[in-house]
Design a protein around this motif. Structure first.
Motif, PDB file in Angstrom:
ATOM      1  N   PHE A 307       0.839  -1.196   0.000  1.00  0.00           N
ATOM      2  CA  PHE A 307       0.000   0.000   0.000  1.00  0.00           C
ATOM      3  C   PHE A 307       0.874   1.246   0.000  1.00  0.00           C
ATOM      4  N   GLY A 340       1.445   0.154   6.777  1.00  0.00           N
ATOM      5  CA  GLY A 340       1.802   0.027   5.363  1.00  0.00           C
ATOM      6  C   GLY A 340       3.314  -0.028   5.218  1.00  0.00           C
ATOM      7  N   THR A 343       5.070   4.895   5.829  1.00  0.00           N
ATOM      8  CA  THR A 343       5.075   6.300   5.392  1.00  0.00           C
ATOM      9  C   THR A 343       4.856   7.294   6.533  1.00  0.00           C
ATOM     10  N   LEU A 344       3.740   7.116   7.247  1.00  0.00           N
ATOM     11  CA  LEU A 344       3.415   8.128   8.262  1.00  0.00           C
ATOM     12  C   LEU A 344       4.449   8.121   9.385  1.00  0.00           C
ATOM     13  N   GLU A 360       1.856  -3.947  10.731  1.00  0.00           N
ATOM     14  CA  GLU A 360       1.143  -4.042   9.466  1.00  0.00           C
ATOM     15  C   GLU A 360       0.987  -5.521   9.133  1.00  0.00           C
ATOM     16  N   VAL A 361      -0.168  -5.869   8.521  1.00  0.00           N
ATOM     17  CA  VAL A 361      -0.454  -7.287   8.300  1.00  0.00           C
ATOM     18  C   VAL A 361       0.165  -7.834   7.000  1.00  0.00           C
ATOM     19  N   VAL A 388      -3.324  -5.935  13.844  1.00  0.00           N
ATOM     20  CA  VAL A 388      -3.384  -4.953  14.934  1.00  0.00           C
ATOM     21  C   VAL A 388      -4.174  -5.499  16.128  1.00  0.00           C
ATOM     22  N   PRO A 410      -6.469   2.711   9.714  1.00  0.00           N
ATOM     23  CA  PRO A 410      -7.027   1.412   9.295  1.00  0.00           C
ATOM     24  C   PRO A 410      -7.630   1.469   7.886  1.00  0.00           C
ATOM     25  N   PRO A 411      -7.896   0.297   7.298  1.00  0.00           N
ATOM     26  CA  PRO A 411      -8.608   0.277   6.017  1.00  0.00           C
ATOM     27  C   PRO A 411     -10.058   0.748   6.191  1.00  0.00           C
TER      28      PRO A 411
HETATM   29  C1  LIG Z   1      -5.130   2.907   4.798  1.00  0.00           C
HETATM   30  S1  LIG Z   1      -3.714   1.859   4.721  1.00  0.00           S
HETATM   31  C2  LIG Z   1      -2.566   2.822   5.633  1.00  0.00           C
HETATM   32  C3  LIG Z   1      -1.112   2.618   5.336  1.00  0.00           C
HETATM   33  C4  LIG Z   1      -0.115   3.626   5.864  1.00  0.00           C
HETATM   34  N1  LIG Z   1      -0.479   4.181   7.140  1.00  0.00           N
HETATM   35  C5  LIG Z   1       0.175   4.697   4.861  1.00  0.00           C
HETATM   36  O1  LIG Z   1      -0.236   5.841   5.049  1.00  0.00           O
HETATM   37  O2  LIG Z   1       0.817   4.407   3.872  1.00  0.00           O
HETATM   38  C6  LIG Z   1      -4.179   0.569   5.755  1.00  0.00           C
HETATM   39  C7  LIG Z   1      -3.139  -0.506   5.948  1.00  0.00           C
HETATM   40  O3  LIG Z   1      -3.609  -1.411   6.924  1.00  0.00           O
HETATM   41  C8  LIG Z   1      -3.206  -2.718   6.584  1.00  0.00           C
HETATM   42  N2  LIG Z   1      -4.083  -3.619   7.335  1.00  0.00           N
HETATM   43  C9  LIG Z   1      -5.350  -3.994   7.039  1.00  0.00           C
HETATM   44  N3  LIG Z   1      -5.856  -4.750   8.030  1.00  0.00           N
HETATM   45  C10 LIG Z   1      -4.913  -4.868   8.988  1.00  0.00           C
HETATM   46  C11 LIG Z   1      -4.860  -5.510  10.249  1.00  0.00           C
HETATM   47  N4  LIG Z   1      -5.891  -6.177  10.729  1.00  0.00           N
HETATM   48  N5  LIG Z   1      -3.729  -5.406  10.971  1.00  0.00           N
HETATM   49  C12 LIG Z   1      -2.662  -4.709  10.486  1.00  0.00           C
HETATM   50  N6  LIG Z   1      -2.660  -4.070   9.293  1.00  0.00           N
HETATM   51  C13 LIG Z   1      -3.769  -4.146   8.548  1.00  0.00           C
HETATM   52  C14 LIG Z   1      -3.306  -2.740   5.084  1.00  0.00           C
HETATM   53  O4  LIG Z   1      -2.508  -3.746   4.526  1.00  0.00           O
HETATM   54  C15 LIG Z   1      -2.819  -1.326   4.719  1.00  0.00           C
HETATM   55  O5  LIG Z   1      -1.432  -1.310   4.492  1.00  0.00           O
END
Ligand SMILES: C[S@@+](CC[C@H](N)C(=O)[O-])C[C@H]1O[C@@H](n2cnc3c(N)ncnc32)[C@H](O)[C@@H]1O
Length: 479
Positions: A307, A340, A343-344, A360-361, A388, A410-411
């Protein structure tokens, strides 16, 4: 009231039937990308119009949630009307607000967040800041995922009997089996269009079969293209249903010859039926297998499946807003959840003053995050693969070091129901909740309020101009 003109049908006071033509004035924009009007006490939704437009439309459906109609004509454009730029604007559905002036889009997004917060049950509702929009809201997407298909959506203006056996483009909304053969795109990075044209021409010349959703077979499945805006590097990720080197290699060689600007080309193989570009197997045909992007002065490596924010310029502003809201003090630790490629966290806590821990998963994204930390000389960062929910539950047993500030991003589905309680128990002084689905996030904010936290800030940004998607940074503090 003026009598209706003889050319246009009058707006019926009774509920119109399916197939009937109606005349309405658009009242607002809806969160699903529709313009909304009212007729005979019911809501009527249609695409391609702006608030204040008087339009003629044909009723397509009458359901419990109101009526759905198709725009036939804009009789009198309202003050928020704009001319769509893209030739596919009425069909594609990707950017359903192209007919709406950008300022009105931003106002609508702010109102949706205000309404979601007002209806959330929160005792303390923060003021929503104006949405930070783009100066030039076109060609902003640094990633596009195009689909190959053996069934092409035939557009209205096309003659009958056209060859509809091949398409490379985007799925038509509501049609899982048909793909629009994309000729132009006003939101993709500029080089994307030419790559699509070449890939389509080569696939046809070389008689490579596109994916057939009904039979669940076909060599060519997706063409994913990504660009680092600041580095100019371009990645092509070709998804096929088999490695098939004898057929794929000539295609790849010809594509690279036609596009020397492509810095890396990867082939992902998946035989799964799901319509997502995934890699069960991977082959790097050209270049390093990833591209780099520069964000807030830091360099990020982006591999095909990880991502990365799709709007680089706005992602940079997002980082700025999150940094302001996090307000990290020297020596404080940051926990970056759903990190992800980091980045942040890396932009916020990349200096030696802070310790950073990210979860991150998706494993390749974590590998990217680790590489990104090294590439930027960040030694005090640790990134781990983990869900998470599991991570926070484990934390209850003392597995996590304390952090003063937590960023959660989160997504769209928001936090797992068990996460808010575990988050509240972390003992942080601030949580910054970055949401790409603010309506969903308000449920999490309410849960956190019940656990003794207050939402003290709501700062939206427009990461996705001309679409109904909204992004908002919520700031929470213990009460
Ligand atoms: C909206 S993106 C944010 C990524 C990052 N913060 C960025 O700005 O680039 C959400 C991220 O959460 C991850 N993700 C989804 N479900 C998850 C979970 N249950 N535990 C950990 N990470 C998860 C996804 O793979 C994705 O990389």
């Amino acid at each position: 009231m003026e009598p209706p003109s003889p050319e246009t049908p009058a707006t019926p006071l009774r509920l119109p039937r399916k197939g009937e033509e109606v005349e309405v004035v658009v009242r607002a924009l809806g969160e699903r990308g529709h313009a909304v009007a009212e007729i005979a006490g019911r809501t009527l939704r249609l695409k391609g119009a702006a608030p204040g437009d008087r339009v003629r439309a044909r009723v397509l459906r009458r359901g419990r949630r109101g009526l759905e109609a198709r725009l036939l004509e804009r009789l009198e454009p309202g003050p928020a009307a704009a001319d769509p730029r893209c030739p596919h604007a009425g069909t594609c559905g990707g950017c359903s607000f192209q007919a709406v002036a950008y300022g009105a889009q931003l106002e609508a997004k702010r109102r949706w967040i205000e309404e979601a917060l007002a209806g959330s049950g929160l005792a303390r509702v923060p003021e929503v800041a104006p949405v930070l929009g783009m100066e030039e809201p076109w060609h902003y997407r640094n990633k596009m995922d195009f689909s190959f298909a053996s069934r092409r959506w035939v557009e209205e203006h096309e003659p009958e009997g056209v060859d509809a056996s091949f398409a490379l483009g985007l799925h038509v909304p509501g049609r899982w089996d048909k793909v629009l053969d994309l000729q132009a795109c006003s939101i993709a990075f500029p080089e994307a269009e030419a790559l699509v044209h070449t890939a389509r021409r080569l696939a046809r010349e070389q008689a490579l079969d596109p994916w057939d959703v009904h039979a669940a077979r076909g060599l060519l499945r997706h063409l994913v293209v990504r660009k680092g805006l600041r580095t100019g590097e371009i990645l092509v990720d070709l998804i096929t249903d088999a490695l098939a080197p004898e057929r794929v290699e000539p295609f790849v060689a010809a594509l690279l010859e036609a596009h020397p600007e492509v810095t890396t080309l990867v082939q992902g193989v998946t035989a799964r039926a799901a319509k997502v570009a995934q890699h069960d197997e991977e082959r790097v045909h050209h270049g390093p297998g990833f591209i780099r992007e520069v964000l807030a002065g830091r360099t990020f490596e982006i591999s095909p499946t990880s991502f990365f924010q799709t709007n680089t310029l706005q992602a940079e502003r997002l980082v700025g807003v999150v940094a302001e809201e996090a307000g990290l003090r020297p020596g404080e630790r940051l926990l970056d959840l759903y990190c992800g490629a980091g980045t942040l966290g890396l932009c916020l806590a990349g200096s030696a003053e802070h310790e950073l821990l990210g979860f991150e998963v998706v494993e390749p994204a974590v590998q990217d995050a680790r590489r990104n930390a090294r590439a930027n000389g960040v030694e005090h960062a640790r990134f781990e693969v983990g869900d998470v929910r599991d991570v926070l539950v484990a934390q209850a047993h003392g597995a996590l070091p304390p952090s003063e500030v937590v960023v959660v991003d989160p997504p769209r589905a928001g936090l797992h129901p068990e996460v808010p309680a575990a988050l509240a128990a972390l003992g942080a002084r601030r949580v910054v909740y970055v949401s790409c689905n603010p309506r969903q996030a308000t449920g999490d904010l309410l849960r956190l309020e019940e656990l003794g936290w207050a939402t003290v800030g709501a700062r939206p940004l427009d990461l996705f101009p001309h679409t109904p998607h909204t992004e908002c940074v919520f700031t929470l503090e213990p009460r």
